[in-house]
Design an enzyme around this catalytic site. Structure first.
Site, PDB file in Angstrom:
ATOM      1  N   PHE A   3      -8.213  11.783 -33.214  1.00  0.00           N
ATOM      2  CA  PHE A   3      -7.782  11.160 -31.956  1.00  0.00           C
ATOM      3  C   PHE A   3      -6.745  12.052 -31.257  1.00  0.00           C
ATOM      4  CE2 PHE A   3      -4.312   7.921 -30.759  1.00  0.00           C
ATOM      5  CZ  PHE A   3      -4.680   7.881 -29.411  1.00  0.00           C
TER       6      PHE A   3
ATOM      7  N   ASP B  87     -11.030  21.817 -45.482  1.00  0.00           N
ATOM      8  CA  ASP B  87      -9.975  20.919 -45.976  1.00  0.00           C
ATOM      9  C   ASP B  87      -8.686  21.748 -46.109  1.00  0.00           C
ATOM     10  OD1 ASP B  87      -8.192  19.465 -47.515  1.00  0.00           O
ATOM     11  OD2 ASP B  87      -9.735  18.639 -48.842  1.00  0.00           O
TER      12      ASP B  87
ATOM     13  N   TYR C 108       1.490   7.614 -47.705  1.00  0.00           N
ATOM     14  CA  TYR C 108       1.581   8.222 -46.361  1.00  0.00           C
ATOM     15  C   TYR C 108       3.039   8.565 -46.046  1.00  0.00           C
ATOM     16  CZ  TYR C 108       0.983   8.449 -41.213  1.00  0.00           C
ATOM     17  OH  TYR C 108       0.961   8.831 -39.887  1.00  0.00           O
TER      18      TYR C 108
ATOM     19  N   THR D 221       0.797   5.307 -31.143  1.00  0.00           N
ATOM     20  CA  THR D 221       0.172   5.873 -29.950  1.00  0.00           C
ATOM     21  C   THR D 221      -1.280   5.401 -29.878  1.00  0.00           C
ATOM     22  OG1 THR D 221       1.636   7.768 -30.052  1.00  0.00           O
ATOM     23  CG2 THR D 221      -0.387   8.060 -28.800  1.00  0.00           C
TER      24      THR D 221
HETATM   25  P1  NAD Z   1      -7.039  10.720 -36.915  1.00  0.00           P
HETATM   26  O1  NAD Z   1      -7.462  10.109 -38.198  1.00  0.00           O
HETATM   27  O2  NAD Z   1      -7.829  10.397 -35.686  1.00  0.00           O
HETATM   28  O3  NAD Z   1      -6.955  12.292 -37.027  1.00  0.00           O
HETATM   29  C1  NAD Z   1      -6.640  12.973 -38.206  1.00  0.00           C
HETATM   30  C2  NAD Z   1      -7.598  14.148 -38.336  1.00  0.00           C
HETATM   31  O4  NAD Z   1      -7.233  14.921 -39.490  1.00  0.00           O
HETATM   32  C3  NAD Z   1      -9.053  13.721 -38.529  1.00  0.00           C
HETATM   33  O5  NAD Z   1      -9.896  14.441 -37.666  1.00  0.00           O
HETATM   34  C4  NAD Z   1      -9.340  14.072 -39.998  1.00  0.00           C
HETATM   35  O6  NAD Z   1     -10.691  14.327 -40.249  1.00  0.00           O
HETATM   36  C5  NAD Z   1      -8.429  15.269 -40.203  1.00  0.00           C
HETATM   37  N1  NAD Z   1      -8.062  15.520 -41.593  1.00  0.00           N
HETATM   38  C6  NAD Z   1      -7.564  14.643 -42.503  1.00  0.00           C
HETATM   39  N2  NAD Z   1      -7.351  15.256 -43.677  1.00  0.00           N
HETATM   40  C7  NAD Z   1      -7.705  16.574 -43.502  1.00  0.00           C
HETATM   41  C8  NAD Z   1      -7.701  17.719 -44.349  1.00  0.00           C
HETATM   42  N3  NAD Z   1      -7.273  17.647 -45.615  1.00  0.00           N
HETATM   43  N4  NAD Z   1      -8.130  18.901 -43.834  1.00  0.00           N
HETATM   44  C9  NAD Z   1      -8.551  18.993 -42.558  1.00  0.00           C
HETATM   45  N5  NAD Z   1      -8.577  17.933 -41.714  1.00  0.00           N
HETATM   46  C10 NAD Z   1      -8.155  16.737 -42.176  1.00  0.00           C
HETATM   47  O7  NAD Z   1      -5.499  10.295 -36.702  1.00  0.00           O
HETATM   48  P2  NAD Z   1      -4.521  10.534 -35.460  1.00  0.00           P
HETATM   49  O8  NAD Z   1      -4.058   9.229 -34.988  1.00  0.00           O
HETATM   50  O9  NAD Z   1      -5.125  11.486 -34.514  1.00  0.00           O
HETATM   51  O10 NAD Z   1      -3.286  11.222 -36.208  1.00  0.00           O
HETATM   52  C11 NAD Z   1      -3.074  12.629 -36.131  1.00  0.00           C
HETATM   53  C12 NAD Z   1      -1.732  12.966 -36.745  1.00  0.00           C
HETATM   54  O11 NAD Z   1      -0.679  12.289 -36.054  1.00  0.00           O
HETATM   55  C13 NAD Z   1      -1.606  12.576 -38.216  1.00  0.00           C
HETATM   56  O12 NAD Z   1      -0.922  13.594 -38.905  1.00  0.00           O
HETATM   57  C14 NAD Z   1      -0.781  11.307 -38.173  1.00  0.00           C
HETATM   58  O13 NAD Z   1      -0.035  11.129 -39.341  1.00  0.00           O
HETATM   59  C15 NAD Z   1       0.108  11.547 -36.963  1.00  0.00           C
HETATM   60  N6  NAD Z   1       0.576  10.279 -36.379  1.00  0.00           N
HETATM   61  C16 NAD Z   1      -0.249   9.536 -35.562  1.00  0.00           C
HETATM   62  C17 NAD Z   1       0.218   8.342 -35.026  1.00  0.00           C
HETATM   63  C18 NAD Z   1      -0.610   7.506 -34.073  1.00  0.00           C
HETATM   64  O14 NAD Z   1      -0.114   6.480 -33.590  1.00  0.00           O
HETATM   65  N7  NAD Z   1      -1.811   7.873 -33.724  1.00  0.00           N
HETATM   66  C19 NAD Z   1       1.503   7.880 -35.354  1.00  0.00           C
HETATM   67  C20 NAD Z   1       2.283   8.644 -36.205  1.00  0.00           C
HETATM   68  C21 NAD Z   1       1.812   9.855 -36.697  1.00  0.00           C
END
Ligand code: NAD
Ligand code: UDP
Length: 318
Positions: free
Chosen positions: A19, A64, A153, A183
């Site tokens: 996302f 990965d 986490y 977000t």
């Molecule tokens: P998401 O799940 O949509 O995106 C995470 C991406 O990371 C996915 O495409 C997944 O396939 C990839 N991924 C996971 N493990 C992996 C690995 N070992 N190697 C390669 N790729 C890997 O989540 P998001 O909401 O887009 O979150 C993105 C980042 O932002 C994360 O680190 C999350 O902790 C952080 N975050 C998001 C929010 C939010 O509200 N969306 C809030 C706090 C922190």
């Protein structure tokens, strides 16, 4: 292979098919960067990046990042976003979550050091746990249960912050840490269990909105483009301590459910379910640091952001 030129910086986005990673990629490309996205598709989707197929400034590597990252390209910036992010996802993948926060961050930092690139960690408001200080400022150390279900986490991200600061202090890598608060926006997964897609999906399907607990817990929701703007500014700054990026407009989950019912015009009712263990009771960012260091504050009103998100999920559910 991308080779360094001053006109067009090269950015690596881990988690680039997710996302936020996909929205960040769009912003970087618009800023004239070339982007290498690295993703293992654990929670990401090709649909999020389908519009980038054929773009000569974009490359996708399926990998990965908890395993060693080999990259022949020059690199100017590394944005480390890879990690499951929704409570359902990290409860389903506890070990990969711990690994990508620890080993994955170590590998991404090693790449930054090797390539002499700047590094930005996507950290989280979960570092504050179930906070005893409200709103949360960056100098609050948090209230985290290390062995609870969310610990996989929260502690992985806290370790990620610690190793990022160590690479900054010891190896002099130009690092940045953003603490992202809830977000939302297009490209969230309909069934990732987070409250925004959950309630909108339920409302659009005419099903009951499932409030966990009595709905008195609070969250503060930030629209994705606002967040990405703050992150881009942070990446260009010389600031190394964590910075909260989020929208301080706080509401209870009950109020949020009522807003979704109002904005979708659904006839859905509200249903109450048990509150998950360690669910934070309050959450609101103090954004004074982002305002003073980055000149940033959110611009997208709640109604506008939610309407765009409802429209997106509407097309996904057809
Ligand atoms: P998401 O799940 O949509 O995106 C995470 C991406 O990371 C996915 O495409 C997944 O396939 C990839 N991924 C996971 N493990 C992996 C690995 N070992 N190697 C390669 N790729 C890997 O989540 P998001 O909401 O887009 O979150 C993105 C980042 O932002 C994360 O680190 C999350 O902790 C952080 N975050 C998001 C929010 C939010 O509200 N969306 C809030 C706090 C922190
Ligand atoms: N929540 C809810 N119903 C749902 C999904 C979530 O009431 O169907 C609540 C959840 O218990 C939490 C808040 O909404 O209090 C935000 O949950 P989310 O999973 O979006 O993210 P969190 O902020 O807890 O990481």
């Amino acid at each position: 292979m991308f080779i360094r030129s001053s006109a067009s910086p090269i950015s690596v986005v881990t988690g680039g098919a997710g996302f936020l990673g996909s929205h960040l990629t769009d912003r970087l490309l618009a800023e004239g960067h070339r982007v290498v996205a690295i993703d293992n598709f654990l929670t990401g989707s090709t649909a999020n990046i389908a519009h980038l197929a054929g773009n000569e400034n974009y490359r996708l590597i399926r990998h990965d990042v908890s395993n060693f990252i080999f990259l022949p390209d020059d690199v100017d910036f590394i944005f480390h976003f890879a990690s499951p992010a929704s409570p359902i996802d990290y409860l389903e993948h506890p070990i990969p979550t711990l690994k990508v926060g620890s080993l994955g961050t170590h590998n991404a930092l090693g790449l930054a050091k090797d390539k002499k690139a700047a590094f930005l960690l996507a950290s989280t408001s979960e570092c504050y746990g179930d906070p005893l200080v409200h709103p949360q400022r960056e100098d609050y150390w948090g209230n985290v249960n290390p062995i609870g279900p969310r610990g996989v986490y929260d502690e992985a991200k806290r370790f990620a912050e610690a190793i990022t600061m160590a690479y900054h202090r010891y190896h002099h890598v130009n690092t940045h840490i953003v603490r992202i608060f809830n977000t939302y926006g297009p490209r969230m997964r309909l069934r990732d269990g987070r409250v925004v897609p959950a309630f909108i999906g339920q409302a659009l399907a005419g099903e009951p909105l499932t409030i966990f607990g009595d709905g008195s817990q609070t969250r503060s929701f930030c629209y994705c483009t606002d967040l990405i703007d703050g992150i881009f500014r942070l990446s260009q700054s010389a600031f190394h301590e964590p910075v909260n990026i989020g929208n301080p407009r706080e509401m209870t989950i009950r109020q949020f459910a009522e807003e979704i019912i109002r904005l979708t015009g659904t006839t859905s009712k509200i249903e109450f379910r048990p509150l998950p263990e360690d669910d934070p009771k309050v959450r609101q960012p103090d954004i004074a640091r982002a305002k003073s260091v980055l000149g940033w504050e959110p611009r997208v009103e709640f109604d506008e952001g939610i309407r765009k998100t409802i429209e997106y999920f509407g097309t996904r559910m057809k």
